[in-house]
Structures are given as C-alpha cells and as structure tokens.
Design a protein around this motif. Structure first.
Motif, PDB file in Angstrom:
ATOM      1  N   ARG A  33       6.910  12.039   2.391  1.00 28.79           N
ATOM      2  CA  ARG A  33       7.958  11.603   1.458  1.00 28.79           C
ATOM      3  C   ARG A  33       7.622  10.257   0.819  1.00 28.79           C
ATOM      4  N   VAL A  34       7.119   9.331   1.610  1.00 31.17           N
ATOM      5  CA  VAL A  34       6.745   8.012   1.085  1.00 31.17           C
ATOM      6  C   VAL A  34       5.599   8.162   0.080  1.00 31.17           C
ATOM      7  N   GLY A  35       4.610   8.991   0.401  1.00 30.85           N
ATOM      8  CA  GLY A  35       3.488   9.214  -0.509  1.00 30.85           C
ATOM      9  C   GLY A  35       3.925   9.809  -1.834  1.00 30.85           C
ATOM     10  N   ILE A  36       4.831  10.784  -1.774  1.00 27.06           N
ATOM     11  CA  ILE A  36       5.336  11.412  -3.001  1.00 27.06           C
ATOM     12  C   ILE A  36       6.143  10.409  -3.819  1.00 27.06           C
ATOM     13  N   ALA A  37       6.962   9.603  -3.150  1.00 21.06           N
ATOM     14  CA  ALA A  37       7.755   8.596  -3.855  1.00 21.06           C
ATOM     15  C   ALA A  37       6.864   7.558  -4.526  1.00 21.06           C
ATOM     16  N   LEU A  38       5.828   7.113  -3.820  1.00 15.79           N
ATOM     17  CA  LEU A  38       4.908   6.132  -4.411  1.00 15.79           C
ATOM     18  C   LEU A  38       4.142   6.720  -5.593  1.00 15.79           C
ATOM     19  N   ALA A  39       3.742   7.972  -5.481  1.00 15.27           N
ATOM     20  CA  ALA A  39       3.049   8.619  -6.605  1.00 15.27           C
ATOM     21  C   ALA A  39       3.972   8.733  -7.817  1.00 15.27           C
ATOM     22  N   GLY A  40       5.232   9.081  -7.594  1.00 11.29           N
ATOM     23  CA  GLY A  40       6.197   9.155  -8.691  1.00 11.29           C
ATOM     24  C   GLY A  40       6.451   7.802  -9.328  1.00 11.29           C
ATOM     25  N   LEU A  41       6.570   6.777  -8.499  1.00 12.61           N
ATOM     26  CA  LEU A  41       6.773   5.421  -9.021  1.00 12.61           C
ATOM     27  C   LEU A  41       5.559   4.953  -9.821  1.00 12.61           C
ATOM     28  N   ALA A  42       4.366   5.240  -9.314  1.00  9.68           N
ATOM     29  CA  ALA A  42       3.151   4.858 -10.038  1.00  9.68           C
ATOM     30  C   ALA A  42       3.075   5.564 -11.392  1.00  9.68           C
ATOM     31  N   LEU A  43       3.455   6.830 -11.429  1.00 10.69           N
ATOM     32  CA  LEU A  43       3.450   7.563 -12.700  1.00 10.69           C
ATOM     33  C   LEU A  43       4.481   6.970 -13.665  1.00 10.69           C
ATOM     34  N   ALA A  44       5.667   6.630 -13.162  1.00 10.80           N
ATOM     35  CA  ALA A  44       6.700   6.042 -14.019  1.00 10.80           C
ATOM     36  C   ALA A  44       6.240   4.706 -14.595  1.00 10.80           C
ATOM     37  N   VAL A  45       5.604   3.895 -13.774  1.00 12.14           N
ATOM     38  CA  VAL A  45       5.108   2.594 -14.254  1.00 12.14           C
ATOM     39  C   VAL A  45       4.023   2.802 -15.299  1.00 12.14           C
ATOM     40  N   LYS A  46       3.099   3.722 -15.041  1.00 13.46           N
ATOM     41  CA  LYS A  46       2.019   3.993 -15.995  1.00 13.46           C
ATOM     42  C   LYS A  46       2.576   4.456 -17.333  1.00 13.46           C
ATOM     43  N   LEU A  47       3.528   5.364 -17.297  1.00 14.45           N
ATOM     44  CA  LEU A  47       4.114   5.862 -18.546  1.00 14.45           C
ATOM     45  C   LEU A  47       4.902   4.776 -19.271  1.00 14.45           C
ATOM     46  N   ALA A  48       5.586   3.911 -18.519  1.00 20.74           N
ATOM     47  CA  ALA A  48       6.323   2.822 -19.147  1.00 20.74           C
ATOM     48  C   ALA A  48       5.384   1.833 -19.803  1.00 20.74           C
ATOM     49  N   VAL A  49       4.274   1.526 -19.134  1.00 17.31           N
ATOM     50  CA  VAL A  49       3.293   0.590 -19.715  1.00 17.31           C
ATOM     51  C   VAL A  49       2.679   1.170 -20.968  1.00 17.31           C
ATOM     52  N   GLU A  50       2.375   2.453 -20.968  1.00 18.14           N
ATOM     53  CA  GLU A  50       1.797   3.085 -22.150  1.00 18.14           C
ATOM     54  C   GLU A  50       2.800   3.153 -23.307  1.00 18.14           C
ATOM     55  N   ALA A  51       4.080   3.284 -22.988  1.00 22.30           N
ATOM     56  CA  ALA A  51       5.095   3.405 -24.036  1.00 22.30           C
ATOM     57  C   ALA A  51       5.364   2.075 -24.714  1.00 22.30           C
ATOM     58  N   TYR A  52       5.204   0.974 -23.969  1.00 25.17           N
ATOM     59  CA  TYR A  52       5.520  -0.347 -24.528  1.00 25.17           C
ATOM     60  C   TYR A  52       4.288  -1.143 -24.567  1.00 25.17           C
TER      61      TYR A  52
END
Length: 52
Positions: A33-52
């Motif tokens: 669960r922790v691994g999946i949550a961290l992967a999701g958070l990393a993806l969200a951060v990556k997409l946010a950085v690319e968007a802005y």
C-alpha cells in the motif's frame, strides 16, 4: 509510433503480468500500500511539474 517502440512496452506488459501477481501476494500488505501510494504521489508531482 513504430513497432520497435512497441517492443519494450510489450515486454514490460508480459513480464509484469507474469511476475506481478506472485510478487504482490508475497509482499506485506502495508508495504504494498505504501509503495502504491508513493508511486501515485510521484506521478501526480511529475504531471503537475509538466503542466506548470
């Protein structure tokens, strides 16, 4: 996209489908669960950085 581009995707799909279920069954639930949550958070951060 060429067929050579699709080859690594196909290999990853096959390896993941063969190795993923046994690995997921053998890992502790909390760690998974922790691994999946961290992967999701990393993806969200990556997409946010690319968007802005």
């Amino acid at each position: 996209m060429s067929w050579l581009d699709a080859l690594p995707l196909a290999l990853g799909l096959l390896l993941g489908s063969w190795l993923g279920p046994p690995l997921a069954r053998s890992l502790p639930t909390a760690l998974l669960r922790v691994g999946i949550a961290l992967a999701g958070l990393a993806l969200a951060v990556k997409l946010a950085v690319e968007a802005y």
